[in-house]
Design an enzyme around this catalytic site. Structure first.
Site, PDB file in Angstrom:
ATOM      1  N   ARG A 229     -13.062 -12.986  -6.930  1.00  0.00           N
ATOM      2  CA  ARG A 229     -14.162 -13.549  -7.713  1.00  0.00           C
ATOM      3  C   ARG A 229     -14.675 -12.498  -8.681  1.00  0.00           C
ATOM      4  O   ARG A 229     -14.696 -11.306  -8.362  1.00  0.00           O
ATOM      5  CB  ARG A 229     -15.325 -13.978  -6.795  1.00  0.00           C
ATOM      6  CG  ARG A 229     -15.162 -15.327  -6.140  1.00  0.00           C
ATOM      7  CD  ARG A 229     -15.243 -16.486  -7.136  1.00  0.00           C
ATOM      8  NE  ARG A 229     -15.145 -17.764  -6.475  1.00  0.00           N
ATOM      9  CZ  ARG A 229     -14.010 -18.460  -6.286  1.00  0.00           C
ATOM     10  NH1 ARG A 229     -12.865 -17.987  -6.725  1.00  0.00           N
ATOM     11  NH2 ARG A 229     -14.032 -19.634  -5.682  1.00  0.00           N
ATOM     12  N   HIS A 277      -8.832 -17.895 -14.754  1.00  0.00           N
ATOM     13  CA  HIS A 277      -9.154 -18.382 -13.405  1.00  0.00           C
ATOM     14  C   HIS A 277      -8.182 -19.509 -13.009  1.00  0.00           C
ATOM     15  O   HIS A 277      -8.593 -20.597 -12.605  1.00  0.00           O
ATOM     16  CB  HIS A 277     -10.612 -18.864 -13.303  1.00  0.00           C
ATOM     17  CG  HIS A 277     -11.086 -19.000 -11.891  1.00  0.00           C
ATOM     18  ND1 HIS A 277     -12.380 -18.722 -11.488  1.00  0.00           N
ATOM     19  CD2 HIS A 277     -10.440 -19.387 -10.752  1.00  0.00           C
ATOM     20  CE1 HIS A 277     -12.504 -18.931 -10.192  1.00  0.00           C
ATOM     21  NE2 HIS A 277     -11.333 -19.346  -9.715  1.00  0.00           N
TER      22      HIS A 277
HETATM   23  P1  NDP Z   1     -10.430 -16.229   3.821  1.00  0.00           P
HETATM   24  O1  NDP Z   1     -11.801 -16.573   4.263  1.00  0.00           O
HETATM   25  O2  NDP Z   1      -9.269 -16.776   4.585  1.00  0.00           O
HETATM   26  O3  NDP Z   1     -10.261 -14.635   3.799  1.00  0.00           O
HETATM   27  C1  NDP Z   1     -11.250 -13.767   3.359  1.00  0.00           C
HETATM   28  C2  NDP Z   1     -10.848 -12.349   3.744  1.00  0.00           C
HETATM   29  O4  NDP Z   1     -11.791 -11.432   3.211  1.00  0.00           O
HETATM   30  C3  NDP Z   1     -10.835 -12.135   5.272  1.00  0.00           C
HETATM   31  O5  NDP Z   1      -9.750 -11.330   5.623  1.00  0.00           O
HETATM   32  C4  NDP Z   1     -12.144 -11.399   5.509  1.00  0.00           C
HETATM   33  O6  NDP Z   1     -12.131 -10.537   6.650  1.00  0.00           O
HETATM   34  C5  NDP Z   1     -12.233 -10.572   4.243  1.00  0.00           C
HETATM   35  N1  NDP Z   1     -13.616 -10.160   3.989  1.00  0.00           N
HETATM   36  C6  NDP Z   1     -14.691 -10.946   3.711  1.00  0.00           C
HETATM   37  N2  NDP Z   1     -15.787 -10.192   3.531  1.00  0.00           N
HETATM   38  C7  NDP Z   1     -15.400  -8.919   3.718  1.00  0.00           C
HETATM   39  C8  NDP Z   1     -16.078  -7.678   3.679  1.00  0.00           C
HETATM   40  N3  NDP Z   1     -17.399  -7.586   3.403  1.00  0.00           N
HETATM   41  N4  NDP Z   1     -15.378  -6.553   3.938  1.00  0.00           N
HETATM   42  C9  NDP Z   1     -14.050  -6.608   4.213  1.00  0.00           C
HETATM   43  N5  NDP Z   1     -13.341  -7.768   4.254  1.00  0.00           N
HETATM   44  C10 NDP Z   1     -14.016  -8.897   4.012  1.00  0.00           C
HETATM   45  O7  NDP Z   1     -10.327 -16.630   2.285  1.00  0.00           O
HETATM   46  P2  NDP Z   1      -9.029 -16.990   1.430  1.00  0.00           P
HETATM   47  O8  NDP Z   1      -8.008 -15.954   1.689  1.00  0.00           O
HETATM   48  O9  NDP Z   1      -8.666 -18.401   1.621  1.00  0.00           O
HETATM   49  O10 NDP Z   1      -9.626 -16.855  -0.055  1.00  0.00           O
HETATM   50  C11 NDP Z   1     -10.161 -15.645  -0.503  1.00  0.00           C
HETATM   51  C12 NDP Z   1     -10.876 -15.814  -1.830  1.00  0.00           C
HETATM   52  O11 NDP Z   1      -9.941 -16.002  -2.878  1.00  0.00           O
HETATM   53  C13 NDP Z   1     -11.783 -17.032  -1.957  1.00  0.00           C
HETATM   54  O12 NDP Z   1     -13.011 -16.828  -1.305  1.00  0.00           O
HETATM   55  C14 NDP Z   1     -11.936 -17.143  -3.449  1.00  0.00           C
HETATM   56  O13 NDP Z   1     -13.022 -16.359  -3.893  1.00  0.00           O
HETATM   57  C15 NDP Z   1     -10.642 -16.553  -3.989  1.00  0.00           C
HETATM   58  N6  NDP Z   1      -9.796 -17.574  -4.616  1.00  0.00           N
HETATM   59  C16 NDP Z   1      -9.500 -17.447  -5.944  1.00  0.00           C
HETATM   60  C17 NDP Z   1      -8.690 -18.360  -6.568  1.00  0.00           C
HETATM   61  C18 NDP Z   1      -8.302 -18.191  -7.986  1.00  0.00           C
HETATM   62  O14 NDP Z   1      -7.693 -19.119  -8.567  1.00  0.00           O
HETATM   63  N7  NDP Z   1      -8.562 -17.056  -8.600  1.00  0.00           N
HETATM   64  C19 NDP Z   1      -8.121 -19.503  -5.841  1.00  0.00           C
HETATM   65  C20 NDP Z   1      -8.474 -19.528  -4.453  1.00  0.00           C
HETATM   66  C21 NDP Z   1      -9.291 -18.597  -3.883  1.00  0.00           C
HETATM   67  P3  NDP Z   1     -11.981 -11.147   8.138  1.00  0.00           P
HETATM   68  O15 NDP Z   1     -10.584 -11.731   8.185  1.00  0.00           O
HETATM   69  O16 NDP Z   1     -12.131  -9.988   9.026  1.00  0.00           O
HETATM   70  O17 NDP Z   1     -13.050 -12.202   8.282  1.00  0.00           O
HETATM   71  C1  OXD Z   2     -10.805 -21.418  -5.341  1.00  0.00           C
HETATM   72  C2  OXD Z   2     -10.603 -21.134  -6.766  1.00  0.00           C
HETATM   73  O1  OXD Z   2     -11.733 -20.866  -4.744  1.00  0.00           O
HETATM   74  O2  OXD Z   2      -9.778 -21.822  -7.413  1.00  0.00           O
HETATM   75  O3  OXD Z   2     -10.020 -22.216  -4.781  1.00  0.00           O
HETATM   76  O4  OXD Z   2     -11.212 -20.208  -7.301  1.00  0.00           O
END
Ligand code: NDP
Ligand code: OXD
Length: 314
Positions: A229, A277
């Site tokens: 993000r 994005h």
């Molecule tokens: P998940 O919830 O499956 O994974 C999030 C990961 O981030 C977990 O491993 C979590 O740790 C880690 N995390 C969260 N907060 C912290 C922190 N403070 N310190 C260290 N690690 C942290 O999410 P997804 O993998 O499904 O998606 C991730 C992000 O990708 C979404 O939230 C979105 O913002 C972004 N995204 C962007 C898209 C785009 O088109 N650019 C499309 C889809 C998603 P833990 O496993 O220990 O909880």
């Molecule tokens: C998502 C994105 O969060 O597209 O899926 O950013």
């Protein structure tokens, strides 16, 4: 009969409503802001919902985020606290994200931007080319998307490490829990962010962090790829670090303000790749099938999957 409403002001909801009617013919499907009896709405599918809209559906049972990230939904202070939020965890979206991460990792690793620029000058540039096994990709966020990208990068022979709140056990991937951030950064040549936007990750991609990245890799300076993000990145710091050599290059899919303002220096920087994005678009047919399946389970008394922990913010 249950009513589902799409609240997606920045998207054309037409194709979504059509796919949802196919996936769940028994639902009444509406698109906000068309006239709706708010009290009849039981399910809301949201992407960047304006504040105050979701709370008007007083008999809401479930909120479905139409993306994996839920920061824009949680940003609404009037969101009803008792209504569960389900986010997308779907192989189609995951595969798209891994394509993006692999594409941009390879683009930097193979120095493709420099080759494109040389071609434009008619120059036969042939810089030294390292093997993937000598490059470490460090992924911040080892969740659904980070783990899949890690596995696919491993298949290409990159060394892969990941940083997450909690330690993971993934074959071939070195995992660092939150307290080991500096250690993680110190061995990372190409940094990928797939973190969610939360108060803890706000502004995390800044000069202090970039200075901790490895400079021992074949490219001699680190690369940043952010598809998490925009709120995570300090864009002035990125430009300054590219200009003083702290960073070699960046691929950015997400920005503090989207669309990226025309005045941003990121647009024209020769070592920045800007994408709109679109690292992993949500595909209406697959996501509607996923939502319909969740509703079927929920109405059969089975638990909802991929629930958001609203306290953690993801
Ligand atoms: P998940 O919830 O499956 O994974 C999030 C990961 O981030 C977990 O491993 C979590 O740790 C880690 N995390 C969260 N907060 C912290 C922190 N403070 N310190 C260290 N690690 C942290 O999410 P997804 O993998 O499904 O998606 C991730 C992000 O990708 C979404 O939230 C979105 O913002 C972004 N995204 C962007 C898209 C785009 O088109 N650019 C499309 C889809 C998603 P833990 O496993 O220990 O909880
Ligand atoms: C998502 C994105 O969060 O597209 O899926 O950013």
């Amino acid at each position: 009969m249950s009513t589902l409403v799409f609240v997606t002001p920045t998207w054309d909801a037409g194709p979504w409503a059509a796919e949802m009617r196919k996936a769940a013919p028994s639902l009444t499907v509406k698109v906000w802001p068309e006239p709706i009896k708010a009290e009849e709405v039981t399910y809301a599918c949201a992407w960047l919902p304006p504040p105050d809209v979701v709370k008007s559906f007083t008999n809401l049972k479930v909120i479905f985020s139409l993306g994996a990230g839920v920061d824009a939904i949680l940003a609404d202070p009037t969101l009803p606290k008792h209504v569960p939020i389900v986010r997308v965890n779907d192989s189609d979206l995951t595969n798209r994200m891994s394509e993006y991460i692999v594409l941009h990792t390879l683009m930097h690793h193979r120095q493709q931007r420099a080759l494109d620029q040389a071609q434009a000058r008619g120059a036969w540039l042939n810089p030294p080319q390292a093997a993937a096994k000598d490059v470490t990709v460090g992924i911040m966020g080892l969740g659904v998307l980070g783990q899949d990208a890690a596995k696919k990068l491993r298949m290409l022979d990159f060394k892969v490490r990941g940083w997450s709140r909690t330690k993971k056990n993934i074959e071939g991937v070195e995992s660092f829990e939150a307290s080991r951030l500096d250690e993680f950064l110190g061995g990372t040549d190409i940094l990928v962010s797939l973190l969610p936007a939360t108060p803890d990750t706000d502004g995390i991609l800044n000069t202090a962090l970039f200075k901790k990245l490895s400079r021992k890799g074949p490219l001699k300076a680190p690369v940043l790829i952010n598809a998490g993000r925009g709120r995570q990145q300090n864009e002035d710091d990125i430009l300054a670090c590219l200009n003083d050599g702290t960073l070699l290059a960046a691929s950015l899919d997400v920005f503090r303000k989207e669309p990226l303002p025309a005045a941003s220096g990121l647009w024209t920087h020769p070592r920045v790749t800007v994408t709109p994005h679109n690292a992993a678009d949500s595909e209406p047919s697959t996501i509607c099938a996923y939502v319909a399946e969740q509703i079927r389970k929920y109405e059969a008394g089975r638990p909802l999957e991929n629930l958001v922990d609203t306290k953690r913010g993801y």
